[in-house]
Write a protein that holds these residues in place. Structure first.
Motif, mmCIF file in Angstrom:
data_model
loop_
_atom_site.group_PDB
_atom_site.id
_atom_site.type_symbol
_atom_site.label_atom_id
_atom_site.label_comp_id
_atom_site.label_asym_id
_atom_site.label_seq_id
_atom_site.Cartn_x
_atom_site.Cartn_y
_atom_site.Cartn_z
ATOM 1 N N LYS A 1 1.022 -0.619 0.323
ATOM 2 C CA LYS A 1 0.297 0.027 -0.070
ATOM 3 C C LYS A 1 0.707 1.421 -0.360
ATOM 4 O O LYS A 1 0.569 2.031 -0.704
ATOM 5 C CB LYS A 1 -0.924 0.317 1.149
ATOM 6 C CG LYS A 1 -1.172 1.420 1.986
ATOM 7 C CD LYS A 1 -2.716 1.238 1.097
ATOM 8 C CE LYS A 1 -3.030 3.142 1.340
ATOM 9 N NZ LYS A 1 -4.243 3.946 1.906
ATOM 10 N N CYS B 1 1.674 4.660 -3.013
ATOM 11 C CA CYS B 1 1.194 5.679 -3.217
ATOM 12 C C CYS B 1 2.535 6.903 -3.165
ATOM 13 O O CYS B 1 2.210 7.489 -3.644
ATOM 14 C CB CYS B 1 1.262 6.110 -1.302
ATOM 15 S SG CYS B 1 -0.585 5.569 -0.514
ATOM 16 N N LEU C 1 -4.353 5.819 8.967
ATOM 17 C CA LEU C 1 -3.777 5.795 7.066
ATOM 18 C C LEU C 1 -2.496 4.155 6.801
ATOM 19 O O LEU C 1 -2.323 4.196 7.623
ATOM 20 C CB LEU C 1 -3.554 6.641 6.302
ATOM 21 C CG LEU C 1 -4.298 8.045 6.719
ATOM 22 C CD1 LEU C 1 -3.228 9.353 6.115
ATOM 23 C CD2 LEU C 1 -5.070 7.933 6.259
ATOM 24 N N ASN C 2 -3.298 3.742 5.381
ATOM 25 C CA ASN C 2 -1.994 2.457 5.696
ATOM 26 C C ASN C 2 -2.108 1.450 6.127
ATOM 27 O O ASN C 2 -0.896 1.792 6.791
ATOM 28 C CB ASN C 2 -1.027 3.512 4.958
ATOM 29 C CG ASN C 2 -1.273 3.823 3.773
ATOM 30 O OD1 ASN C 2 -2.085 4.547 2.832
ATOM 31 N ND2 ASN C 2 -0.237 5.503 4.125
HETATM 32 N N1 LIG Z 1 -5.269 8.744 -2.767
HETATM 33 C C1 LIG Z 1 -4.893 8.282 -1.720
HETATM 34 N N2 LIG Z 1 -4.103 9.307 -0.369
HETATM 35 C C2 LIG Z 1 -4.043 8.111 0.210
HETATM 36 N N3 LIG Z 1 -3.309 8.678 1.273
HETATM 37 C C3 LIG Z 1 -2.528 8.048 2.452
HETATM 38 O O1 LIG Z 1 -1.844 8.274 2.924
HETATM 39 N N4 LIG Z 1 -3.362 7.019 0.846
HETATM 40 C C4 LIG Z 1 -3.695 7.371 0.502
HETATM 41 C C5 LIG Z 1 -4.609 6.535 -0.561
HETATM 42 O O2 LIG Z 1 -5.055 5.247 -0.409
HETATM 43 N N5 LIG Z 1 -4.516 7.241 -1.609
#
Ligand SMILES: Nc1nc2[nH]c(O)nc2c(=O)[nH]1
Length: 367
Positions: free
Chosen positions: A262, A266, A364-365
């Protein structure tokens, strides 16, 4: 707790609580509000449909830019310190704070960073034509552009992002940035050139741990060491990933400590011109099963399913599928949901949407 994107009216100045405070700057620009000179903005000659700053800067693709005024964001691009502002006519104005900067080069760097060679409105016309859901969301989130960041900066930021929330990622990124050369201060925020690899190599795991990086301290130090060991240098190695196929670029990034699929996607999307990179984690998978591949709802998110999710995005949106994913991602951020009329989201979408999921605690992530 959902992740907190800094709300427009409350810029978080010097919010280094657990992380060490950045020392006071040697140089002040626009510091005293009474003496603040009026900025003369140079128009980018673009419109909101190409670039809307509040949907581009504080929405999870960079953690280095600060809100320095209403609809105004400031950050560094290479050794240039620049502010951007959405003007009343919806154009974007820019202002370089450097004294005696070479304007042509600095402007070229800015356009490159903003990916201005790609027409967002044309891409979105295509996405709208193939997807009713995209069409509905796009009405409220016009101008969410994908940036073209420096690969080293992007890599280090996203190593910090893993399993982390936006506020904490920002503090870590501020700490690392403060190891670079100071460029100046705007509205109480200090801005630094991103540290070089050699400078990063001087930062020890113990120092990062002390500063609150936890297990990511080892990943940062390991990634910097792995880059330094690349024949020809880590910066050149990262730049070379721009020329590879997406899968090759992802595999290369995943060879670095702290980079999973993931995070790699990014970095590929936000810095390596891999426009169909699809960052997939549990949140994105939920979006996909709601709108794109409902037949996968209820399955477990294995690496194979991750690939199927990514393929489904590319089948639907094509070569720039990552740009479409960005809109779907942003739409799920609690701060952006507020832009929609309350009738827009079903109770299921409101309650169990990406990043609002209690289990994620705003992280996130989460790969
Ligand atoms: N467009 C996105 N931006 C992100 N930032 C992040 O930390 N994850 C993502 C993502 O899945 N898509």
């Amino acid at each position: 707790m959902p992740p907190s994107i800094i709300p427009p009216s409350t810029p978080q100045q010097h919010s280094h609580t657990s992380l060490r405070r950045i020392p006071k700057k040697p140089r002040n620009i626009l510091q005293n509000p009474q003496q603040r000179p009026t900025i003369k903005w140079t128009p980018l000659n673009t419109g909101k449909s190409e670039l809307y700053l509040p949907l581009t800067f504080p929405t999870g693709q960079t953690f280095r830019w600060k809100q320095t005024g209403p609809l105004q964001y400031t950050g560094s691009i290479g050794s240039n310190l620049v502010s951007l502002k959405q003007l009343e006519n919806d154009d974007v104005g820019y202002f370089f704070h450097n004294e005696g900067f070479a304007s042509g080069e600095a402007e070229a760097g800015l356009f490159d960073f903003l990916n201005m060679g790609i027409s967002l409105s044309e891409l979105w016309d295509g996405f709208r034509a193939c997807d009713e859901r995209f069409c509905e969301l796009a009405e409220y989130l016009e101008g969410a552009r994908v940036l073209r960041q420096d690969p080293l900066e992007c890599l280090i930021q996203f190593v910090c992002s893993s399993n982390n929330n936006i506020q904490r990622i920002t503090k870590m990124v501020d700490f690392i940035s403060s190891k670079g050369r100071i460029l100046g201060s705007v509205e109480g925020f200090d801005f630094f050139e991103f540290p070089t690899l050699d400078r990063l190599a001087l930062v020890s795991e113990a120092e990062l741990r002390e500063a609150g990086f936890g297990y990511r301290a080892r990943y940062i130090v390991g990634t910097v060491a792995a880059l330094q060991a690349k024949p020809g240098g880590g910066v050149n190695w990262l730049a070379s990933l721009r020329k590879l196929d997406l899968q090759e670029a992802i595999d290369a990034l995943c060879s670095l400590p702290g980079v999973g699929p993931k995070v790699a996607a990014c970095i590929a999307l936000f810095s390596l011109d891999q426009h169909h990179a699809i960052p997939v984690d549990t949140h994105v998978w939920q979006i996909a099963t709601r709108y794109i591949i409902p037949e996968l709802a209820g399955t477990r998110l294995t690496p194979k399913i991750c690939n199927r999710v990514a393929d489904a995005f590319v089948s639907k949106y094509g070569k720039y599928a990552g740009w479409a994913q960005t809109l779907l991602f942003i739409a799920e951020l609690p701060s952006q949901k507020a832009l929609f009329p309350s009738s827009f989201w079903s109770s299921e979408e409101r309650g169990s949407g990406k990043l609002e999921n209690e289990k994620s605690r705003g992280k996130l992530n989460t790969d």
